[in-house]
Design an enzyme around this catalytic site. Structure first.
Site, mmCIF file in Angstrom:
data_model
loop_
_atom_site.group_PDB
_atom_site.id
_atom_site.type_symbol
_atom_site.label_atom_id
_atom_site.label_comp_id
_atom_site.label_asym_id
_atom_site.label_seq_id
_atom_site.Cartn_x
_atom_site.Cartn_y
_atom_site.Cartn_z
ATOM 1 N N HIS A 30 0.790 -1.021 -0.187
ATOM 2 C CA HIS A 30 0.369 0.293 0.048
ATOM 3 C C HIS A 30 1.070 1.191 -0.729
ATOM 4 O O HIS A 30 1.567 1.306 0.905
ATOM 5 C CB HIS A 30 -0.658 -0.294 1.009
ATOM 6 C CG HIS A 30 -2.379 0.727 0.771
ATOM 7 N ND1 HIS A 30 -3.289 0.524 0.090
ATOM 8 C CD2 HIS A 30 -2.032 1.980 1.119
ATOM 9 C CE1 HIS A 30 -4.063 1.515 0.380
ATOM 10 N NE2 HIS A 30 -3.606 2.265 1.131
ATOM 11 N N ASP A 32 0.182 5.344 -0.885
ATOM 12 C CA ASP A 32 -0.752 6.750 -1.516
ATOM 13 C C ASP A 32 0.096 7.698 -2.492
ATOM 14 O O ASP A 32 -0.993 8.336 -2.769
ATOM 15 C CB ASP A 32 -1.171 7.463 -0.010
ATOM 16 C CG ASP A 32 -2.673 5.905 0.432
ATOM 17 O OD1 ASP A 32 -3.606 6.129 -1.066
ATOM 18 O OD2 ASP A 32 -2.774 5.808 0.642
ATOM 19 N N GLU A 135 -8.921 1.575 -3.048
ATOM 20 C CA GLU A 135 -9.288 1.111 -1.601
ATOM 21 C C GLU A 135 -10.787 1.819 -1.088
ATOM 22 O O GLU A 135 -10.743 2.851 -1.109
ATOM 23 C CB GLU A 135 -7.840 2.348 -1.075
ATOM 24 C CG GLU A 135 -8.190 2.382 0.497
ATOM 25 C CD GLU A 135 -7.374 2.484 1.468
ATOM 26 O OE1 GLU A 135 -6.444 3.189 0.348
ATOM 27 O OE2 GLU A 135 -6.949 2.527 2.889
ATOM 28 N N HIS A 162 -13.530 1.193 2.948
ATOM 29 C CA HIS A 162 -12.906 2.698 3.548
ATOM 30 C C HIS A 162 -12.624 2.894 4.843
ATOM 31 O O HIS A 162 -13.578 2.018 5.449
ATOM 32 C CB HIS A 162 -12.059 3.926 2.504
ATOM 33 C CG HIS A 162 -11.060 4.878 3.184
ATOM 34 N ND1 HIS A 162 -10.963 5.590 3.661
ATOM 35 C CD2 HIS A 162 -9.798 4.096 3.657
ATOM 36 C CE1 HIS A 162 -10.345 6.466 4.474
ATOM 37 N NE2 HIS A 162 -9.201 5.782 4.050
ATOM 38 N N HIS A 203 -9.255 -1.898 6.774
ATOM 39 C CA HIS A 203 -10.321 -0.976 6.993
ATOM 40 C C HIS A 203 -11.820 -1.287 7.364
ATOM 41 O O HIS A 203 -12.546 -0.719 7.408
ATOM 42 C CB HIS A 203 -10.259 -0.172 5.752
ATOM 43 C CG HIS A 203 -9.429 0.677 5.738
ATOM 44 N ND1 HIS A 203 -10.099 1.989 5.579
ATOM 45 C CD2 HIS A 203 -8.327 0.684 4.906
ATOM 46 C CE1 HIS A 203 -8.254 2.659 5.894
ATOM 47 N NE2 HIS A 203 -7.514 2.171 5.103
ATOM 48 N N HIS A 224 -2.547 -3.153 4.469
ATOM 49 C CA HIS A 224 -1.917 -2.911 4.972
ATOM 50 C C HIS A 224 -2.660 -2.142 6.596
ATOM 51 O O HIS A 224 -3.710 -1.317 6.794
ATOM 52 C CB HIS A 224 -1.521 -0.926 5.246
ATOM 53 C CG HIS A 224 -3.368 0.335 4.100
ATOM 54 N ND1 HIS A 224 -4.361 -0.808 3.517
ATOM 55 C CD2 HIS A 224 -3.556 1.235 4.931
ATOM 56 C CE1 HIS A 224 -5.525 -0.294 2.870
ATOM 57 N NE2 HIS A 224 -5.094 1.369 4.110
ATOM 58 N N ASP A 331 1.847 1.784 3.334
ATOM 59 C CA ASP A 331 1.045 3.375 3.690
ATOM 60 C C ASP A 331 1.579 4.540 3.631
ATOM 61 O O ASP A 331 1.293 5.650 3.926
ATOM 62 C CB ASP A 331 0.247 2.874 5.006
ATOM 63 C CG ASP A 331 -1.230 4.407 4.560
ATOM 64 O OD1 ASP A 331 -1.119 4.052 3.995
ATOM 65 O OD2 ASP A 331 -2.005 4.337 5.853
HETATM 66 ZN ZN LIG Z 1 -5.433 2.924 4.207
#
Ligand SMILES: [Zn+2]
Length: 411
Positions: A30, A32, A135, A162, A203, A224, A331
């Site tokens: 993961h 972003d 996600e 999420h 999540h 993650h 992350d």
């Molecule tokens: Zn996340």
């Protein structure tokens, strides 16, 4: 690689880690970066202006990816779960576009990967295998047709939720409306298995994790998340779920997010949150609000989360789920704070140096680095090939399965 692990100096352990990551690709679950590009100050959504050949403002650029020996990356094409009225599809498609333009811009360094064969080919060609992970199941807008369209665009995992509970799945950080997955939610999992899209349980609530494991025909992942037994954060994975991974074959990719890996940081974040809420209620002027918030932060500095704490989570997952069910999901670029020692994507070898110092064998380090994820992903691909022979694409609707039409706004 002859000295016993305990006798190695820090430099020897790091050299050992670097040799190990040259021999086996590191697969991170993961990152972003596509969202960072979307919201970049001064040049939002501009892949050219967010030049990865230069030092980037956050955690990820080409030089640091090379230093970190990252072999494959799931780039998160996250979209916000609270923008329902502006339309999820537009934002989701823009994130596919940003990520795919980003990958295409550096053909000498990055390569789009759509499966395990692509990962292995890219690693051989010394390119960073670049996978796309969605996600938030809100993106499919309660439609299996939309799910299939996003698979066709390259999504190879989808985090079922999420932070917002959906019509068909409860999120970890929101109210439990369904006690897990609804029947349509279970159909989403079955259809993802048929497609070969990894079911990502980061999540989601523990009940959703449990329901997904009940219905899953292929290994799941947590792209993650860390261990709830060590830090009691709802985003972490409870031992009861970790214990089910050997049967499922899935992988928990341990994350570096400070509030998930450090109890002290989690407590600090909660008090910072309370302070922010109290200030927002009391102070109407936005500049004054910011001044007071900054003053609070100066008076209450965030406690450091550490690389050693991350390794503690890795070792806990290993202990409960087993060495075949642990991976890494940093992350990076999705967080404002990072642990000391794991400041950006260049630091992955330091993590392995610590594992080596703690006595991990090369074989176990390689499983953690990427072999576990590759095995689970390959099993999901094989399951998909079988399921595609056995059944047609699902045409079920949420109205049919959950009878939710009454809950939807009438037009
Ligand atoms: Zn996340």
């Amino acid at each position: 690689m002859t000295a016993p692990a305990a006798a190695q100096t820090p430099d020897a352990a790091l050299a050992h880690a670097r040799a190990l990551l040259r021999a086996t690709p590191l697969i991170d679950g993961h990152n972003d970066l596509p969202w960072e590009i979307r919201r970049a100050e001064g040049h939002p959504r501009d892949v050219a202006a967010y030049d990865l050949r230069r030092p980037s403002p956050k955690h990820t650029d080409l030089a640091r990816l090379a230093a970190g020996q990252v072999g494959a990356q799931f780039w998160s094409i996250y979209i916000d779960g609270e923008m329902k009225d502006s339309g999820y599809a537009r934002v989701q498609l823009e994130q596919f576009d940003i990520a795919r333009r980003m990958i295409a811009r550096y053909p000498d360094r990055l390569e789009l990967a759509l499966g395990t064969a692509d990962i292995e080919r890219s690693v051989k060609r010394k390119r960073l295998a670049s996978l796309l992970g969605m996600e938030g199941g809100h993106a499919i807008e309660n439609s299996l047709g939309v799910l299939r369209a996003y698979y066709a665009l390259g999504a190879r995992y989808m985090t079922l939720t999420h932070n917002v509970t959906l019509d068909w799945a409860d999120a970890a950080l929101d109210s439990a409306r369904h006690q897990g997955l609804t029947e349509f939610g279970r159909e989403v999992v079955r259809e993802m298995n048929r497609l070969g899209m990894l079911v990502d349980l980061s999540h989601v609530s523990p009940a959703t994790m449990s329901d997904a494991l009940d219905v899953a025909e292929a290994p799941v992942i947590f792209s993650h998340s860390s261990a709830r037994a060590l830090v009691d954060h709802p985003r972490n994975v409870p031992d009861s779920i970790l214990a089910r991974l050997p049967k499922n074959g899935g992988v928990v990719m341990v994350t570096f997010v400070p509030q998930f890996v450090s109890a002290e940081f989690k407590a600090w974040e909660e008090s910072a949150d309370a302070e922010r809420k109290a200030l927002r209620a009391a102070v109407t002027d936005s500049a004054e609000f910011q001044r007071q918030l900054d003053a609070w932060r100066t008076a209450h500095p965030a406690p450091a989360a550490t690389l050693a704490q991350v390794v503690d989570h890795i070792e806990h997952v290993r202990q409960v789920a087993g060495i075949d069910h642990v991976g890494i999901g940093s992350d990076f670029d999705g967080v404002d704070y990072v642990p000391v020692g794991l400041e950006d994507v260049s630091k992955f070898p330091d993590l392995f140096a610590e594992l080596i110092r703690r006595g991990w064998s090369d074989a176990d380090c390689k499983k953690l680095a990427g072999q576990n994820l590759l095995r689970a992903f390959r099993a999901a691909e094989e399951t998909a090939a079988r399921l595609q022979r056995e059944r047609q694409p699902s045409t079920k609707t949420i109205e049919e399965l959950d009878g939710t039409s009454a809950a939807r706004p009438s037009s």
